[in-house]
Design a protein around this motif. Structure first.
Motif, short mmCIF file in Angstrom:
data_model
loop_
_atom_site.label_atom_id
_atom_site.label_comp_id
_atom_site.label_asym_id
_atom_site.label_seq_id
_atom_site.Cartn_x
_atom_site.Cartn_y
_atom_site.Cartn_z
N ASP A 1 0.83 -1.20 0.00
CA ASP A 1 0.00 0.00 0.00
C ASP A 1 0.87 1.26 0.00
O ASP A 1 1.53 1.54 -0.96
CB ASP A 1 -0.99 0.00 1.17
N ASN A 2 0.89 2.00 1.11
CA ASN A 2 1.62 3.26 1.19
C ASN A 2 2.93 3.16 1.95
O ASN A 2 3.45 4.16 2.44
CB ASN A 2 0.74 4.34 1.84
N SER A 3 3.47 1.95 2.07
CA SER A 3 4.74 1.78 2.78
C SER A 3 5.65 0.81 2.04
O SER A 3 5.19 0.01 1.22
CB SER A 3 4.49 1.30 4.21
N ALA A 4 6.93 0.91 2.33
CA ALA A 4 7.92 0.01 1.76
C ALA A 4 8.78 -0.55 2.89
O ALA A 4 9.12 0.17 3.84
CB ALA A 4 8.81 0.76 0.77
N VAL A 5 9.10 -1.83 2.79
CA VAL A 5 9.99 -2.47 3.74
C VAL A 5 11.37 -2.51 3.08
O VAL A 5 11.52 -3.04 1.99
CB VAL A 5 9.52 -3.89 4.10
N ILE A 6 12.35 -1.93 3.76
CA ILE A 6 13.70 -1.83 3.22
C ILE A 6 14.64 -2.71 4.05
O ILE A 6 14.63 -2.66 5.28
CB ILE A 6 14.19 -0.38 3.23
N GLU A 7 15.42 -3.50 3.34
CA GLU A 7 16.40 -4.39 3.96
C GLU A 7 17.77 -3.71 3.88
O GLU A 7 18.16 -3.21 2.82
CB GLU A 7 16.41 -5.69 3.18
N TYR A 8 18.49 -3.70 5.00
CA TYR A 8 19.84 -3.14 5.00
C TYR A 8 20.70 -3.87 6.03
O TYR A 8 20.18 -4.62 6.84
CB TYR A 8 19.82 -1.63 5.25
N GLU A 9 21.99 -3.66 5.95
CA GLU A 9 22.91 -4.35 6.84
C GLU A 9 23.36 -3.42 7.95
O GLU A 9 23.71 -2.26 7.71
CB GLU A 9 24.12 -4.84 6.06
N LYS A 10 23.35 -3.95 9.17
CA LYS A 10 23.83 -3.20 10.34
C LYS A 10 24.63 -4.15 11.21
O LYS A 10 24.10 -5.18 11.64
CB LYS A 10 22.64 -2.62 11.11
#
Length: 72
Positions: free
Chosen positions: A24-33
């Motif tokens: 919908d109006n959001s995005a899930v972002i994958e990143y490394e920490k």
């Protein structure tokens, strides 16, 4: 001098990741920490661009995307 400090502060807060899902109006972002994969959900309404899944983006954690980069 103050401009350099401000720019450095922004660079610390700005993250780079890959769009994992769009809902919908959001995005899930994958990143490394710290060597681990983590996720952040950001608003697409407040974002500067409209990403697609798999796209590299520059973003503020749990807030919004500031740049979409499909060239990486």
């Amino acid at each position: 001098m103050n401009r350099i400090i401000f720019t450095n502060m922004i660079n610390v807060l700005l993250l780079v990741g890959i769009v994992d899902q769009i809902n919908d109006n959001s995005a899930v972002i994958e990143y490394e920490k710290n060597g681990k994969l983590v996720y952040s959900t950001v608003s697409l309404v407040q974002s500067a661009c409209t990403p697609s899944e798999g796209m590299v983006v520059h973003f503020f954690k749990d807030y919004k995307i500031v740049k979409c980069d499909d060239n990486l």
